[in-house]
Structure formats: structure tokens, C-alpha cells
Design an enzyme around this catalytic site. Structure first.
Site, PDB file in Angstrom:
ATOM      1  N   THR A 185       0.756  -1.100  -0.124  1.00  0.00           N
ATOM      2  CA  THR A 185       0.117   0.104   0.066  1.00  0.00           C
ATOM      3  C   THR A 185       0.736   1.418  -0.034  1.00  0.00           C
ATOM      4  OG1 THR A 185      -1.734  -1.139   1.197  1.00  0.00           O
ATOM      5  CG2 THR A 185      -1.677   1.299   1.214  1.00  0.00           C
ATOM      6  N   GLY A 203       6.049  -6.378  -7.433  1.00  0.00           N
ATOM      7  CA  GLY A 203       5.648  -7.315  -8.012  1.00  0.00           C
ATOM      8  C   GLY A 203       4.152  -7.056  -8.602  1.00  0.00           C
ATOM      9  N   ASN A 210      17.970  -1.141 -12.642  1.00  0.00           N
ATOM     10  CA  ASN A 210      18.289   0.235 -12.733  1.00  0.00           C
ATOM     11  C   ASN A 210      19.760   0.508 -12.498  1.00  0.00           C
ATOM     12  OD1 ASN A 210      18.558   0.633  -9.818  1.00  0.00           O
ATOM     13  ND2 ASN A 210      16.310   1.608  -9.756  1.00  0.00           N
ATOM     14  N   THR A 236      18.326  -0.107 -16.850  1.00  0.00           N
ATOM     15  CA  THR A 236      17.508   0.866 -17.232  1.00  0.00           C
ATOM     16  C   THR A 236      18.108   2.223 -16.802  1.00  0.00           C
ATOM     17  OG1 THR A 236      16.205   0.643 -15.272  1.00  0.00           O
ATOM     18  CG2 THR A 236      15.435  -0.159 -17.205  1.00  0.00           C
ATOM     19  N   GLY A 271      16.526   5.517 -16.709  1.00  0.00           N
ATOM     20  CA  GLY A 271      15.682   6.612 -16.591  1.00  0.00           C
ATOM     21  C   GLY A 271      15.360   7.120 -18.050  1.00  0.00           C
ATOM     22  N   GLY A 303      16.955   5.898 -21.464  1.00  0.00           N
ATOM     23  CA  GLY A 303      16.426   4.707 -21.898  1.00  0.00           C
ATOM     24  C   GLY A 303      17.036   3.438 -21.221  1.00  0.00           C
ATOM     25  N   THR A 324       7.720   7.625  -9.904  1.00  0.00           N
ATOM     26  CA  THR A 324       7.532   6.229  -9.003  1.00  0.00           C
ATOM     27  C   THR A 324       6.746   5.208  -9.741  1.00  0.00           C
ATOM     28  OG1 THR A 324       6.897   7.732  -7.147  1.00  0.00           O
ATOM     29  CG2 THR A 324       6.508   5.572  -6.788  1.00  0.00           C
ATOM     30  N   ASP A 335       8.905  -0.400 -13.044  1.00  0.00           N
ATOM     31  CA  ASP A 335       8.163  -1.682 -12.824  1.00  0.00           C
ATOM     32  C   ASP A 335       7.198  -1.414 -13.992  1.00  0.00           C
ATOM     33  OD1 ASP A 335       9.090  -2.306 -10.533  1.00  0.00           O
ATOM     34  OD2 ASP A 335       7.511  -1.225  -9.371  1.00  0.00           O
ATOM     35  N   ASN A 353       9.925   1.284 -23.239  1.00  0.00           N
ATOM     36  CA  ASN A 353      10.354   2.600 -22.918  1.00  0.00           C
ATOM     37  C   ASN A 353       9.340   3.397 -23.154  1.00  0.00           C
ATOM     38  OD1 ASN A 353      12.929   2.233 -22.323  1.00  0.00           O
ATOM     39  ND2 ASN A 353      13.721   2.738 -24.190  1.00  0.00           N
TER      40      ASN A 353
END
Length: 321
Positions: free
Chosen positions: A21, A50, A194, A230, A232, A235, A260, A264, A290
């Protein structure tokens, strides 16, 4: 030519992972250590690496199932309903009274950057018995996705189960740990991480596409089939065992509201393409992922920012190269 595979009896994407949450505060900037600042907006949402990845894959059209554990509490009940609202099967989404539903405290600044603290709660109770119950789904999946917000032993067991049955496996080593069990690499067809995660895993500084290529090569050397780092807005960089030359796949430039969950979104899209377009080159999958992730950073929140198939250009779902 890659063609979209029709959904059969099994699931396109099975995700074994976390539900959180999200408790989100928006503020002009991120606070320094020991500092209290005024924010200008607060809201709750659905997160967890996930679950985020599973929801994004489902919104693109993948037949998905989430193997997870939430608490027998308000947040847990709400999360189960959220999966159903997004077309995600909850057949293996368990609830427990031994721990609360996982929670993530998130601060987002006006530039869209964030700082996150997670409390795993019920996620850490997902274990071997849950995987045994989900074994038919795992073995029949086209793609299985795992992360490290649940017990690492559970993630590794799921990867072994899927890899041994012929499913494609995606491992997102996040939150990253410096000393991964070697079997994580050998049971991962694709590892996606990342910049800071790649740096922690390999010990190599990652600040550019060239650096990312070196880190990706190290990950492949450890046994995974393909590594994607990754970057950001820059690419991502791809290195594979079949083609060790690093390939930079740039992203599109978009106005950023909130980053945020963008990683994912990328992984969920990648899982969709791997499942539904299995002959598509990984560079093309990454290019399209992307674009999906670039849409997500233009809105606030995590899953609330994820696009559905109907929100995206038709070309992203046409037979590709």
C-alpha cells in the site's frame, strides 16, 4: 517478423512478488536527514514491485496471475479487489492474519524524483507452500517475473520452477543486494535492473550508457541470458550472451510528473511483449517498453499512472521487426 501470440490455456505472465500500500506525500523537495518540511498533497495507492509489474502487463492485454501474500486487513481486502478490477487473477493471492499488508512510504518532489521506505509485512510470509499451490500456473506460464521484495529464497525457488519447465524468466533484483546466490543468474533468462541496482550488484560505477554496458556484461558473465540496465530518461542498455556488444535503446523525451513505479511499468511491458511476441527482438521489446514507461511518468501515482492498451498507439501492438 514477430507476431502476437494468441492467449492459450496457460497464463501469459505469472508474477511471484510483493504488494504494497503506497502512502504518498508530494512536497517541493525531498527532506534532508532530520528535517521536517511541508508537503502539498497526500494520497494512498497500490504499489509493490511485483503487483505493479503484474498490473501493467494485464493492462496491456496479458493474461496474468499474481502469487502473493497480503494481510487480513483493510489494505489486504482492498488490494485483492484492485487485482480483480485490473483483470489479474487472484487464484493464488493469499491473506494472512500473522502480519499486516506491506506498506511503502513515498515522498515525491516537484521534479518527479522520489524517496521510498518499504515495510514488507505479509510479503515475507510468502513461502514454499504457496509456490506448491501455484505450481500448475508457474509451469504453464509463458513468462514468470520475480523481484526481491519477498523472501529471496521464495523468488529463487519460483525462478527454478519456471526455468526448469521451459517458461521464460525475468528477474528484477530490487531492492538489490551485493551478494546474490549464483543460481539467481543461471535461472534468469533476463535480468533487468536500474543504475544503482546494477552498481550494487557488480561493484561497477554506472552513470552512462557505456558504464551500463560494462555492468550488463558482468551480469551476463555470471550466467543470465540477457541483462537490461535501465537509465531513466536515457532509456536502457542491453547485453546478451548471444550478442555481447552493448546496445543502447534510447527513450522518448516527455514532461515528468512522477517517476514512481516507472521501472515496474517497463518490466511489466517487457513481460507482456516476451509472452505475446516471443519472436520479437529484445531491442524492439525494450523500445516499446520504454514508450509505455514514458507514459507512466507523465501522471502522479504508481499504478494509477500506468497506461492501458487503449491509451497507447496501435503501432505498439502490431507485428514488429
Amino acid at each position: 517478423m514477430a507476431e502476437e501470440r494468441a492467449t492459450g490455456e496457460g497464463y501469459d505472465v505469472v508474477v511471484v512478488g510483493s504488494c504494497m500500500t503506497d502512502l504518498v506525500s508530494q512536497a517541493p523537495r525531498l527532506p534532508k536527514a532530520g528535517e521536517t518540511i511541508h508537503g502539498h498533497r497526500f494520497f494512498t495507492g497500490y504499489g509493490g514491485k511485483g503487483a505493479n509489474q503484474c498490473v501493467q502487463a494485464a493492462r496491456l492485454g496479458a493474461r496474468t496471475v499474481m502469487v502473493c501474500k497480503v494481510g487480513k486487513d483493510f489494505f489486504g481486502d482492498s488490494y485483492i479487489q484492485n487485482f480483480r478490477n485490473n483483470g489479474v487473477s487472484t487464484e493464488f493471492s493469499g491473506q494472512t492474519d500473522r502480519a499486516a499488508t506491506g506498506a511503502a512510504s513515498i515522498v515525491v518532489n516537484d521534479e518527479g524524483e522520489n524517496a521510498i521506505v518499504i515495510v514488507s509485512g505479509a510479503n515475507l510470509l510468502l513461502g514454499p507452500e504457496d509456490l506448491r499451490a501455484a505450481l500448475p500456473a508457474v509451469r504453464g506460464a509463458s513468462v514468470l517475473v520475480c523481484q526481491l521484495e519477498i523472501s529471496p529464497a521464495t523468488s529463487l525457488q519460483a525462478l527454478r520452477m519456471a526455468h526448469g519447465s521451459g517458461a521464460k524468466t525475468i528477474f528484477n533484483p530490487a531492492p538489490a543486494v551485493p551478494d546474490l546466490v549464483p543460481d539467481f543468474y543461471s535461472n534468469s533468462d533476463l535480468i533487468c535492473c536500474n543504475e544503482p541496482e546494477a552498481q550494487l550488484l557488480t561493484g561497477l560505477a554506472v552513470g552512462s550508457p557505456e558504464d551500463a554496458g560494462k555492468a550488463g556484461a558482468e551480469l551476463v558473465k555470471r550466467g543470465c541470458g540477457t541483462a537490461i540496465v535501465t537509465l531513466g530518461p536515457q532509456g536502457c542498455v542491453i547485453v546478451s550472451a548471444q550478442d555481447p556488444s552493448p546496445r543502447h535503446v534510447p527513450s522518448v523525451s516527455v514532461p515528468t510528473v512522477d517517476t514512481t513505479g516507472a521501472g515496474d511499468s517497463f518490466i511489466g511491458a517487457l513481460a507482456f511483449y516476451m509472452a505475446r511476441y516471443p519472436t520479437m527482438p529484445v531491442e524492439e521489446m525494450a523500445r516499446r517498453a520504454n514508450q509505455v514507461a514514458a507514459v507512466s511518468v507523465q501522471a502522479a501515482g504508481t499504478q494509477t499512472s500506468y497506461p492501458s492498451r487503449c491509451d497507447l498507439p496501435a503501432e505498439l501492438f502490431q507485428a514488429g521487426k
